[in-house]
Design a protein around this motif. Structure first.
Motif, PDB file in Angstrom:
ATOM      1  N   ASP A 100       0.845  -1.204   0.000  1.00 29.96           N
ATOM      2  CA  ASP A 100       0.000   0.000   0.000  1.00 29.96           C
ATOM      3  C   ASP A 100       0.873   1.244   0.000  1.00 29.96           C
ATOM      4  OD1 ASP A 100      -2.140   1.713   0.122  1.00 29.96           O
ATOM      5  OD2 ASP A 100      -2.507   1.423   2.266  1.00 29.96           O
ATOM      6  N   ARG A 116       2.192   4.913  -0.739  1.00 34.45           N
ATOM      7  CA  ARG A 116       1.481   6.181  -0.787  1.00 34.45           C
ATOM      8  C   ARG A 116       2.466   7.308  -1.074  1.00 34.45           C
ATOM      9  NH1 ARG A 116      -2.798   6.735   3.824  1.00 34.45           N
ATOM     10  NH2 ARG A 116      -3.411   4.849   2.716  1.00 34.45           N
ATOM     11  N   TRP A 140      -1.079   3.510  -8.596  1.00 32.89           N
ATOM     12  CA  TRP A 140      -1.127   4.092  -7.256  1.00 32.89           C
ATOM     13  C   TRP A 140      -2.377   4.962  -7.184  1.00 32.89           C
ATOM     14  CZ3 TRP A 140       4.658   5.976  -7.335  1.00 32.89           C
ATOM     15  CH2 TRP A 140       5.492   4.856  -7.225  1.00 32.89           C
ATOM     16  N   ILE A 165      -3.921   6.375  -4.417  1.00 32.73           N
ATOM     17  CA  ILE A 165      -4.100   7.247  -3.257  1.00 32.73           C
ATOM     18  C   ILE A 165      -2.794   8.007  -3.026  1.00 32.73           C
ATOM     19  CG2 ILE A 165      -3.432   5.440  -1.612  1.00 32.73           C
ATOM     20  CD1 ILE A 165      -5.518   6.638   0.328  1.00 32.73           C
ATOM     21  N   TYR A 166      -2.906   9.244  -2.594  1.00 32.22           N
ATOM     22  CA  TYR A 166      -1.716  10.063  -2.369  1.00 32.22           C
ATOM     23  C   TYR A 166      -1.976  11.034  -1.231  1.00 32.22           C
ATOM     24  CZ  TYR A 166      -4.221  13.816  -4.796  1.00 32.22           C
ATOM     25  OH  TYR A 166      -5.157  14.768  -5.145  1.00 32.22           O
ATOM     26  N   GLU A 167      -0.893  11.613  -0.718  1.00 30.84           N
ATOM     27  CA  GLU A 167      -0.946  12.674   0.283  1.00 30.84           C
ATOM     28  C   GLU A 167      -0.514  13.978  -0.399  1.00 30.84           C
ATOM     29  OE1 GLU A 167      -1.842  12.101   3.454  1.00 30.84           O
ATOM     30  OE2 GLU A 167      -1.686   9.912   3.604  1.00 30.84           O
ATOM     31  N   GLN A 179      -7.341  11.519  -2.800  1.00 32.14           N
ATOM     32  CA  GLN A 179      -6.442  12.345  -1.987  1.00 32.14           C
ATOM     33  C   GLN A 179      -6.814  12.084  -0.532  1.00 32.14           C
ATOM     34  OE1 GLN A 179      -6.594  16.947  -1.001  1.00 32.14           O
ATOM     35  NE2 GLN A 179      -5.945  16.673  -3.125  1.00 32.14           N
ATOM     36  N   ARG A 180      -5.955  11.341   0.180  1.00 36.04           N
ATOM     37  CA  ARG A 180      -6.309  10.954   1.543  1.00 36.04           C
ATOM     38  C   ARG A 180      -6.369  12.150   2.477  1.00 36.04           C
ATOM     39  NH1 ARG A 180      -5.101   9.953   6.687  1.00 36.04           N
ATOM     40  NH2 ARG A 180      -3.272  11.289   6.439  1.00 36.04           N
ATOM     41  N   GLU A 225       1.850   8.934   8.771  1.00 30.13           N
ATOM     42  CA  GLU A 225       1.063   8.152   7.817  1.00 30.13           C
ATOM     43  C   GLU A 225       1.925   7.733   6.624  1.00 30.13           C
ATOM     44  OE1 GLU A 225      -2.609   6.368   6.721  1.00 30.13           O
ATOM     45  OE2 GLU A 225      -1.906   7.293   8.587  1.00 30.13           O
ATOM     46  N   LEU A 226       2.755   8.625   6.136  1.00 32.97           N
ATOM     47  CA  LEU A 226       3.662   8.281   5.045  1.00 32.97           C
ATOM     48  C   LEU A 226       4.620   7.175   5.462  1.00 32.97           C
ATOM     49  CD1 LEU A 226       4.510  11.861   3.734  1.00 32.97           C
ATOM     50  CD2 LEU A 226       3.324  10.087   2.431  1.00 32.97           C
ATOM     51  N   HIS A 243       3.048   3.739   5.428  1.00 33.99           N
ATOM     52  CA  HIS A 243       2.819   3.160   4.102  1.00 33.99           C
ATOM     53  C   HIS A 243       4.073   3.194   3.224  1.00 33.99           C
ATOM     54  CE1 HIS A 243      -1.551   2.727   4.579  1.00 33.99           C
ATOM     55  NE2 HIS A 243      -1.465   3.829   5.304  1.00 33.99           N
TER      56      HIS A 243
END
Length: 280
Positions: A155, A157, A185, A187-189, A220-221, A246-247, A250
C-alpha cells in the motif's frame, strides 16, 4: 537447586551461540533490519521542494529517526564521482539525524531491461544502514521506475506537493496521472505550500482532489498547508507530523543485504558536505 538464569535480551536476540566475529554479530542483530523509502514527487512549477523535504526531515528527526534525502530532481547536483564505486561516498552528513545525497540522473544508471530501477533502492539501503527513513525526491516517471515493481502488493502512498498557483496545480495533477496510469497508485498525500494570507490553498487542494477522483479515480487521503514564511527552526505543525507518520506507515520497506554490514563495520563514514545542497 538454583533455577537457570534467564538469558539477557542481547543473548536472546543472538541465540545461545556467541558470534564468531563482529561481522557475524552484526548480521544476527540486523537480520530483520529494514529502511523505509518514501517517494516524494518533484514539482518544478511549485518551487518549494526544499521546504517540503526540510520540514519532513525535521518531523522524522523529532521522532528520533535518521533520514537520508536522495535528491534525483533535475535541479539537484549529479552524484559525487566516488558514488559510482560506493554510494555512501556521495552522502553528505548535514546533522546528527539528516544526510543528503545529490542524485540527478542516478536512477537511470540502475535501469534494467524492463525499464525498472528498483535495484537502486537496495543499493541505497546497503550504503546507509544506519538510516531509518529515505526520502526519494524525483519526477513522477522516475518514481514509477524506482518503486512500481518493488511496491506491488504494498500500500505505497506517494507524497505530492504544489503551491497555490495554477502552474503548480497542473504539474501536480500530471504527476498523479502518471502514478495511476503506470503504477496503479490510487491514493496520495498532498502538501500545499503557501503564505499564511493565501486564500487559494484550500481551493487548490479541493480542485486537485476533485479532478483526481473524477478523471482518474485516485483519492487524496489528506492535505496539509505548509507556511512558506515559517522559519526553519519552528516546530512542525501537528497536522504535518501526523502526515509524516502516515507516510512512514505506508512507506516501502527495504531489508538490508549483506553489503550493508561492510558499511556498519567500516571505519569510514559518509563525506561531509562540500557545499550547500541544492534541494528544490
Amino acid at each position: 537447586m538454583k533455577s537457570a538464569v534467564p538469558p539477557t535480551s542481547a543473548h536472546a536476540r543472538l541465540g545461545s551461540r556467541a558470534p564468531a566475529d563482529q561481522a557475524e554479530g552484526l548480521r544476527q542483530m540486523f537480520a530483520t533490519r529494514s529502511l523505509r523509502f518514501i517517494p516524494v514527487m518533484v514539482n518544478r512549477a511549485a518551487g518549494c521542494g526544499g521546504l517540503v523535504l526540510e520540514r519532513l526531515c525535521t518531523a522524522y528527526a523529532t521522532m528520533g529517526l535518521r533520514v537520508l534525502v536522495v535528491d534525483a530532481s533535475d535541479q539537484a547536483r549529479p552524484p559525487h564521482e566516488l558514488a559510482e564505486f560506493d554510494l555512501s561516498e556521495g552522502m553528505e552528513v548535514l546533522s546528527s539525524h539528516v544526510s543528503y545525497m545529490p542524485a540527478r540522473g542516478l536512477p537511470l544508471r540502475y535501469v534494467d531491461a524492463r525499464g525498472h530501477c528498483g535495484s537502486l533502492l537496495d543499493a541505497l539501503a546497503d550504503a546507509a544502514p544506519k538510516c531509518d527513513v529515505v526520502l526519494v525526491h524525483a519526477s513522477a516517471g522516475e518514481l514509477v521506475r524506482l518503486f512500481a515493481q518493488r511496491g506491488r502488493g504494498h500500500d505505497l502512498r506517494p507524497l505530492v506537493f504544489t503551491n497555490d498557483l495554477a502552474d503548480g496545480l497542473k504539474e501536480a495533477y500530471a504527476g498523479i496521472k502518471v502514478f495511476s496510469a503506470r503504477a496503479a497508485w490510487m491514493i496520495y498525500e498532498l502538501i500545499v505550500c503557501a503564505p499564511p494570507i493565501s486564500r487559494q490553498a484550500r481551493t487548490v487542494a479541493r480542485r486537485l482532489a476533485e479532478c483526481s477522483d473524477t478523471f482518474l479515480g485516485v483519492a487524496q487521503r489528506d492535505w496539509q498547508e505548509l507556511d512558506l514564511l515559517a522559519p526553519p527552526e519552528s516546530d512542525v505543525p501537528g497536522g504535518l507530523m501526523q502526515m509524516a507518520s502516515e507516510l512512514l506507515r505506508h512507506a516501502l520497506p527495504v531489508q538490508l543485504g549483506d553489503a550493508a554490514f561492510e558499511h556498519l563495520i567500516s571505519p569510514g563514514a559518509a563525506l561531509p558536505a562540500r557545499r550547500a545542497p541544492a534541494i528544490n
